[in-house]
Design an enzyme around this catalytic site. Structure first.
Site, PDB file in Angstrom:
ATOM      1  N   GLY A 151      38.092  17.392  69.206  1.00 54.67           N
ATOM      2  CA  GLY A 151      38.471  16.159  68.532  1.00 54.67           C
ATOM      3  C   GLY A 151      38.974  15.144  69.539  1.00 54.67           C
ATOM      4  CD  GLN A 204      43.113  12.146  72.315  1.00 57.11           C
ATOM      5  OE1 GLN A 204      42.425  12.298  71.317  1.00 57.11           O
ATOM      6  NE2 GLN A 204      43.511  13.159  73.063  1.00 57.11           N
ATOM      7  CB  CYS A 231      46.463  17.303  72.770  1.00 56.53           C
ATOM      8  SG  CYS A 231      46.152  15.533  72.699  1.00 56.53           S
ATOM      9  CG  LEU A 232      40.480  16.754  74.841  1.00 64.17           C
ATOM     10  CD1 LEU A 232      39.216  15.937  74.613  1.00 64.17           C
ATOM     11  CD2 LEU A 232      40.193  17.945  75.743  1.00 64.17           C
ATOM     12  CD  GLU A 272      41.835  14.361  67.385  1.00 63.67           C
ATOM     13  OE1 GLU A 272      42.182  13.346  68.017  1.00 63.67           O
ATOM     14  OE2 GLU A 272      41.799  15.490  67.913  1.00 63.67           O
ATOM     15  CG  HIS A 275      45.892  11.409  69.051  1.00 62.07           C
ATOM     16  ND1 HIS A 275      46.702  11.373  70.160  1.00 62.07           N
ATOM     17  CD2 HIS A 275      45.276  12.621  69.075  1.00 62.07           C
ATOM     18  CE1 HIS A 275      46.577  12.520  70.829  1.00 62.07           C
ATOM     19  NE2 HIS A 275      45.723  13.294  70.190  1.00 62.07           N
TER      20      HIS A 275
HETATM   21 NI    NI Z   1      45.125  15.257  70.686  1.00 63.56          NI
END
Ligand code: NI
Length: 176
Positions: A46, A51, A94-95, A137, A140
């Protein structure tokens, strides 16, 4: 399509509240494709636009397994319409917070309204991993990270670690 650099904790950009997408046009679709490519490259399941530094309310998800065909999903202006009393626990990552994982409890089922790639309003009912992923997401888009859902002690430790990593990444300055 192009892979975009990921914004990493503690970059304050991650705390921005994203604004709604006003019109789904080719530019928005191109951003969605770039987000997908960036997510696949990472790899992740995701990704929210913030991001990659774009404060727009849109996110992409693909929960297909490695040996399955790709199943990209795009959610523009997603909103949680309702969530279940029942809760579920998943180990989240989380990326933007690489290599850190923690269990997070969230509603097990949600109904989400959103706009699709063609600009059509839709609604989706999600449970299990998709429900968790959507909530992660959508957080975010409001500047909320999954570490905001864990204990303050753990969160402070993670933030401290990433602050130090960011500092170490800066080039050493010559002195004298
Ligand atoms: Ni994330």
């Amino acid at each position: 399509m192009s892979i975009k650099p990921l914004i990493i904790l503690p970059d304050p950009v991650l705390r921005q509240v994203s604004r709604p997408v006003e019109r789904v046009d080719d530019e928005v679709r191109k951003l969605a494709d770039d987000m997908l490519e960036t997510m696949y490259d990472a790899p992740g399941i995701g990704l929210a636009a913030i991001q990659v530094g774009v404060p727009l309310r849109m996110l992409v998800i693909d929960l297909s397994k490695e040996d399955e065909p790709k199943a990209p999903q795009l959610f523009i202006n997603p909103e949680i319409v309702s969530s279940s009393e029942a809760r579920g626990v998943y180990e989240e990552g989380c990326l933007s917070i690489p290599d850190y994982y923690a269990e997070v409890e969230r509603p097990a089922e949600v109904v989400v309204s959103y706009v699709d790639r063609e600009g059509k309003k839709r609604e989706a009912r999600a449970e299990g991993l998709l429900a968790t992923c959507l909530q992660h997401e959508i957080d975010h888009l409001d500047g909320v990270l999954f570490i905001d859902h864990i204990s303050r002690l753990k969160r402070d430790m993670v933030v401290r670690k990433f602050k130090k990593l960011a500092k170490d990444r800066q080039p050493a300055r010559m002195v004298g």
